[in-house]
Design a protein around this motif. Structure first.
Motif, PDB file in Angstrom:
ATOM      1  N   GLY A 129       7.264 -10.792  11.144  1.00 40.74           N
ATOM      2  CA  GLY A 129       7.882 -10.715   9.833  1.00 40.74           C
ATOM      3  C   GLY A 129       6.844 -10.908   8.746  1.00 40.74           C
ATOM      4  N   TYR A 130       7.070 -10.296   7.605  1.00 38.95           N
ATOM      5  CA  TYR A 130       6.152 -10.462   6.472  1.00 38.95           C
ATOM      6  C   TYR A 130       6.281 -11.887   5.940  1.00 38.95           C
ATOM      7  CZ  TYR A 130       4.144  -9.915   1.815  1.00 38.95           C
ATOM      8  OH  TYR A 130       3.387 -10.072   0.690  1.00 38.95           O
ATOM      9  N   THR A 131       5.144 -12.515   5.680  1.00 39.04           N
ATOM     10  CA  THR A 131       5.156 -13.919   5.249  1.00 39.04           C
ATOM     11  C   THR A 131       4.511 -14.145   3.892  1.00 39.04           C
ATOM     12  OG1 THR A 131       3.054 -14.331   6.403  1.00 39.04           O
ATOM     13  CG2 THR A 131       5.094 -14.738   7.642  1.00 39.04           C
ATOM     14  N   GLY A 132       4.022 -13.094   3.257  1.00 40.33           N
ATOM     15  CA  GLY A 132       3.325 -13.270   1.990  1.00 40.33           C
ATOM     16  C   GLY A 132       4.268 -13.340   0.798  1.00 40.33           C
ATOM     17  N   ILE A 152       6.252  -1.197  10.228  1.00 45.87           N
ATOM     18  CA  ILE A 152       4.839  -0.915  10.487  1.00 45.87           C
ATOM     19  C   ILE A 152       4.035  -2.176  10.217  1.00 45.87           C
ATOM     20  CG2 ILE A 152       2.809   0.413   9.750  1.00 45.87           C
ATOM     21  CD1 ILE A 152       4.635   2.687   8.973  1.00 45.87           C
ATOM     22  N   LYS A 153       3.037  -2.400  11.060  1.00 45.04           N
ATOM     23  CA  LYS A 153       2.031  -3.417  10.741  1.00 45.04           C
ATOM     24  C   LYS A 153       0.659  -2.765  10.793  1.00 45.04           C
ATOM     25  CE  LYS A 153       0.872  -5.377  15.315  1.00 45.04           C
ATOM     26  NZ  LYS A 153       0.691  -6.617  16.084  1.00 45.04           N
ATOM     27  N   VAL A 154      -0.224  -3.216   9.907  1.00 47.88           N
ATOM     28  CA  VAL A 154      -1.626  -2.808   9.921  1.00 47.88           C
ATOM     29  C   VAL A 154      -2.430  -4.034  10.323  1.00 47.88           C
ATOM     30  CG1 VAL A 154      -3.560  -1.974   8.546  1.00 47.88           C
ATOM     31  CG2 VAL A 154      -1.280  -1.046   8.157  1.00 47.88           C
ATOM     32  N   LEU A 212       3.797  -4.539   6.920  1.00 47.41           N
ATOM     33  CA  LEU A 212       3.857  -3.886   5.615  1.00 47.41           C
ATOM     34  C   LEU A 212       5.265  -3.980   5.054  1.00 47.41           C
ATOM     35  CD1 LEU A 212       1.812  -0.581   6.092  1.00 47.41           C
ATOM     36  CD2 LEU A 212       1.002  -2.860   5.433  1.00 47.41           C
ATOM     37  N   ILE A 213       5.342  -4.153   3.727  1.00 44.14           N
ATOM     38  CA  ILE A 213       6.618  -4.078   3.030  1.00 44.14           C
ATOM     39  C   ILE A 213       6.468  -3.072   1.894  1.00 44.14           C
ATOM     40  CG2 ILE A 213       7.277  -6.436   3.638  1.00 44.14           C
ATOM     41  CD1 ILE A 213       6.506  -7.279   0.782  1.00 44.14           C
TER      42      ILE A 213
END
Length: 248
Positions: free
Chosen positions: A234-237, A156-158, A163-164
């Protein structure tokens, strides 16, 4: 008797004069402090909002830098690891599970939006709305995200962020703060997964049904769009956990 009466009321006249003098002094102080500006203005809140948006922009730029550095580190680590193809596949699967790799597939996008500020009841028997009835709240966004996970979403992305497991959807007023960045409505939530299962999960979620009642009553925004193919970033944080600690 006249002299007695005069002396009896003199303190009252003095007190009255003192009150007017104090009022004049306070007015002068207020005017001097305000320097001719409106003491009830929202300028301070606007300045705070500007500060939040500036920090949000800084965070976005830092996220881009971190993402680039992470790609370089991962590339160097793989080059020097000397792992087998089987180990590489395991590594890629772990990245997919963690949400740090792009994810593509069929899916859908849910869009939520505030109602017009002058919105009124759209059905007979509905009371006039309160301000909170016309905006998207944190629990509305969380309800959609939770329903999509329950419907088997693979990712999912917001807005534009993946989101992770440690992601938190938070709202301040009618703005969304997600992983250090600020967003305004309309809000989009995109999920990759079986579209029929995802729709069914949205339909049976009580909190989503509650939101849609306000959609019907006052015109809040709601739409669901299907995609044959959609790609989530992809999540990058940062992935380290942060928690509060007692002082002392």
């Amino acid at each position: 008797m006249g002299k007695v009466t005069s002396s009896r009321f003199r303190p009252v006249r003095l007190a009255t004069a003192g009150v007017f003098a104090l009022a004049g002094f306070l007015f002068w102080v207020s005017f001097n402090t305000a320097q001719g500006t409106d003491l009830r203005t929202d300028d301070s809140m606007l300045r705070l909002s500007d500060l939040i948006r500036e920090r949000s922009q800084n965070n976005q730029e830092l996220d881009s830098s971190v993402s680039e550095l992470r790609r370089e580190v991962d590339s160097l680590a793989r080059r020097d690891s000397g792992g087998t193809e089987a180990e590489e596949r395991v590594f890629e699967e772990l990245e997919r599970a963690a949400g740090s790799r792009k994810l593509s597939g069929p899916g859908l996008t849910v869009t939520l939006d505030d109602a017009p500020p002058d919105a009124g009841p759209r059905m007979p028997g509905i009371p006039d709305p309160q301000p909170n009835d016309l905006v998207v709240h944190q629990q509305d966004l969380q309800a959609v995200v939770n329903a999509l996970w329950e419907g088997g979403a693979r990712g999912i992305k917001v807005m534009d962020q993946r989101l992770i497991s440690t992601s938190a959807v938070r709202c301040v007023g009618n703005t969304l703060i997600l992983q250090g960045r600020l967003y305004s409505p309309p809000y989009t939530i995109t999920a990759v997964g079986d579209t029929e299962e995802l729709r069914a999960a949205l339909d049976r979620a009580p909190a989503v049904r509650n939101y849609r009642e306000y959609v019907d009553a006052y015109g809040l925004g709601w739409s669901v769009d299907e995609h044959d193919e959609v790609t989530l970033p992809g999540y990058t944080g940062a992935v380290d956990l942060r928690h509060a600690q007692p002082v002392g």
